[in-house]
Design a protein around this motif. Structure first.
Motif, short mmCIF file in Angstrom:
data_model
loop_
_atom_site.label_atom_id
_atom_site.label_comp_id
_atom_site.label_asym_id
_atom_site.label_seq_id
_atom_site.Cartn_x
_atom_site.Cartn_y
_atom_site.Cartn_z
N TYR A 1 0.83 -1.20 0.00
CA TYR A 1 0.00 0.00 0.00
C TYR A 1 0.87 1.26 0.00
N PHE A 2 0.38 2.30 -0.67
CA PHE A 2 1.08 3.58 -0.72
C PHE A 2 0.12 4.71 -0.40
N ALA A 3 0.67 5.76 0.17
CA ALA A 3 -0.08 7.00 0.38
C ALA A 3 0.81 8.16 -0.07
N LEU A 4 0.21 9.13 -0.69
CA LEU A 4 0.94 10.28 -1.23
C LEU A 4 0.22 11.54 -0.80
N ASN A 5 0.97 12.47 -0.25
CA ASN A 5 0.41 13.76 0.16
C ASN A 5 1.23 14.86 -0.49
N LEU A 6 0.68 15.48 -1.52
CA LEU A 6 1.38 16.49 -2.31
C LEU A 6 0.87 17.86 -1.94
N LYS A 7 1.81 18.77 -1.65
CA LYS A 7 1.47 20.14 -1.28
C LYS A 7 2.29 21.13 -2.10
N GLY A 8 1.77 22.34 -2.24
CA GLY A 8 2.50 23.39 -2.94
C GLY A 8 2.11 23.55 -4.39
N LYS A 9 1.11 22.82 -4.83
CA LYS A 9 0.67 22.90 -6.22
C LYS A 9 -0.20 24.14 -6.41
N VAL A 10 0.01 24.87 -7.49
CA VAL A 10 -0.79 26.07 -7.76
C VAL A 10 -1.61 25.95 -9.04
N THR B 1 -6.90 18.76 -2.52
CA THR B 1 -6.84 19.72 -1.42
C THR B 1 -6.58 21.11 -1.99
N ARG B 2 -6.54 22.10 -1.12
CA ARG B 2 -6.31 23.48 -1.59
C ARG B 2 -4.88 23.65 -2.09
N GLN B 3 -3.96 22.81 -1.61
CA GLN B 3 -2.55 22.93 -2.01
C GLN B 3 -2.09 21.82 -2.96
N GLY B 4 -2.93 20.84 -3.23
CA GLY B 4 -2.48 19.73 -4.06
C GLY B 4 -3.48 18.60 -4.04
N TYR B 5 -3.00 17.41 -3.66
CA TYR B 5 -3.90 16.27 -3.57
C TYR B 5 -3.31 15.19 -2.67
N ALA B 6 -4.19 14.34 -2.16
CA ALA B 6 -3.79 13.16 -1.41
C ALA B 6 -4.27 11.94 -2.19
N MET B 7 -3.44 10.90 -2.25
CA MET B 7 -3.79 9.71 -3.02
C MET B 7 -3.37 8.47 -2.25
N GLU B 8 -4.21 7.45 -2.33
CA GLU B 8 -3.90 6.15 -1.74
C GLU B 8 -3.93 5.08 -2.82
N VAL B 9 -3.07 4.08 -2.64
CA VAL B 9 -2.94 3.00 -3.62
C VAL B 9 -2.87 1.67 -2.89
N GLY B 10 -3.56 0.69 -3.41
CA GLY B 10 -3.45 -0.67 -2.91
C GLY B 10 -3.11 -1.61 -4.07
N ILE B 11 -1.96 -2.28 -3.98
CA ILE B 11 -1.54 -3.24 -5.00
C ILE B 11 -1.70 -4.63 -4.40
N PRO B 12 -2.66 -5.43 -4.84
CA PRO B 12 -2.89 -6.74 -4.23
C PRO B 12 -1.78 -7.73 -4.57
N ALA B 13 -1.64 -8.73 -3.72
CA ALA B 13 -0.60 -9.75 -3.92
C ALA B 13 -0.73 -10.42 -5.28
N GLU B 14 -1.95 -10.58 -5.78
CA GLU B 14 -2.15 -11.24 -7.06
C GLU B 14 -1.54 -10.45 -8.23
#
Length: 219
Positions: free
Chosen positions: A64-73, A154-167
């Motif tokens: 699993y991954f999570a990404l929190n990006l800030k500073g985007k205009v 978000t107001r500054q960018g975006y948050a994203m989550e990812v799930g890569i299954p074992a299969e």
């Protein structure tokens, strides 16, 4: 023209990928991601500032991954036909951490994730696995529908989550092979690129020897 060799190429990096007995709910909310899941920031080695926090976790069902990006205009921009040319998060994983191999094998995987561009209105996050170039043996390409991806703007960018299954991870065997080859590349049309092992000046996309290592930990 001579290229400046990144400082991090002089080191072999490894970090623990923490265990989550209960998988995160893939909904774009990062409230259940603790700091202990953060992937170490290596941009500072190059005297550059990371503009996004990347987190990673695992359990027997996948990674699993999570990404929190800030500073985007500027507005989110994606290019589904050529994802790396716009806002895109790419991940490479090698289930055997074969750091002495210069060509990807059947246990190597490349995934691309977009914060928008999917769904009927093209406003949903989406992901896909793609073949790695020049690989003598290639893993099976998974159906995009098995990948879980969700994002929230978000107001500054975006948050994203990812799930890569074992299969979707040929060779995934945490007990026998807890060391995985790993790197990522995050591209933003405004903020530029953020990478973990080496930059796009090097052919790391098809060369696992240029990736780093993460160790699946139960701590």
């Amino acid at each position: 023209m001579p290229q400046r060799v990144p400082k991090r190429r002089y080191f072999n990096f490894a970090f623990p990928c923490r265990y989550r007995s209960r998988a995160p709910k893939i909904d774009g909310s990062l409230r259940d991601w603790q700091k202990r899941f953060l992937v170490p920031d290596l941009m500072t080695i190059e005297e550059r500032e990371a503009y996004a926090d990347i987190s990673m976790a695992w359990n027997e069902n996948g990674i699993y991954f999570a990404l929190n990006l800030k500073g985007k205009v500027n507005p989110l921009t994606v290019n589904p036909a050529e994802p790396p040319k716009a806002d895109c998060f790419e991940v490479w994983l090698d289930m055997r951490d074969a750091r002495n191999m210069h060509h990807a094998g059947r246990y190597c995987h490349h995934f691309q994730f977009l914060p928008i561009g999917g769904g009927g209105d093209a406003n949903e996050a989406t992901g896909q696995q793609i073949a790695i170039a020049r690989a003598p043996e290639r893993s099976n390409i998974c159906d995009p529908d098995v990948l879980e991806v969700a994002a929230k703007t978000t107001r500054q960018g975006y948050a994203m989550e990812v799930g890569i299954p074992a299969e979707a991870l040929t060779g995934f065997d945490p007990e026998e092979n807890p060391r995985l080859g790993f790197t990522y590349l995050l591209n933003d049309t405004h903020l530029g690129t953020q990478w973990w092992s080496v930059s796009t000046h090097f052919r790391f996309r098809s060369n696992p020897s240029m990736w780093g290592t993460t160790v699946l930990s139960r701590e």
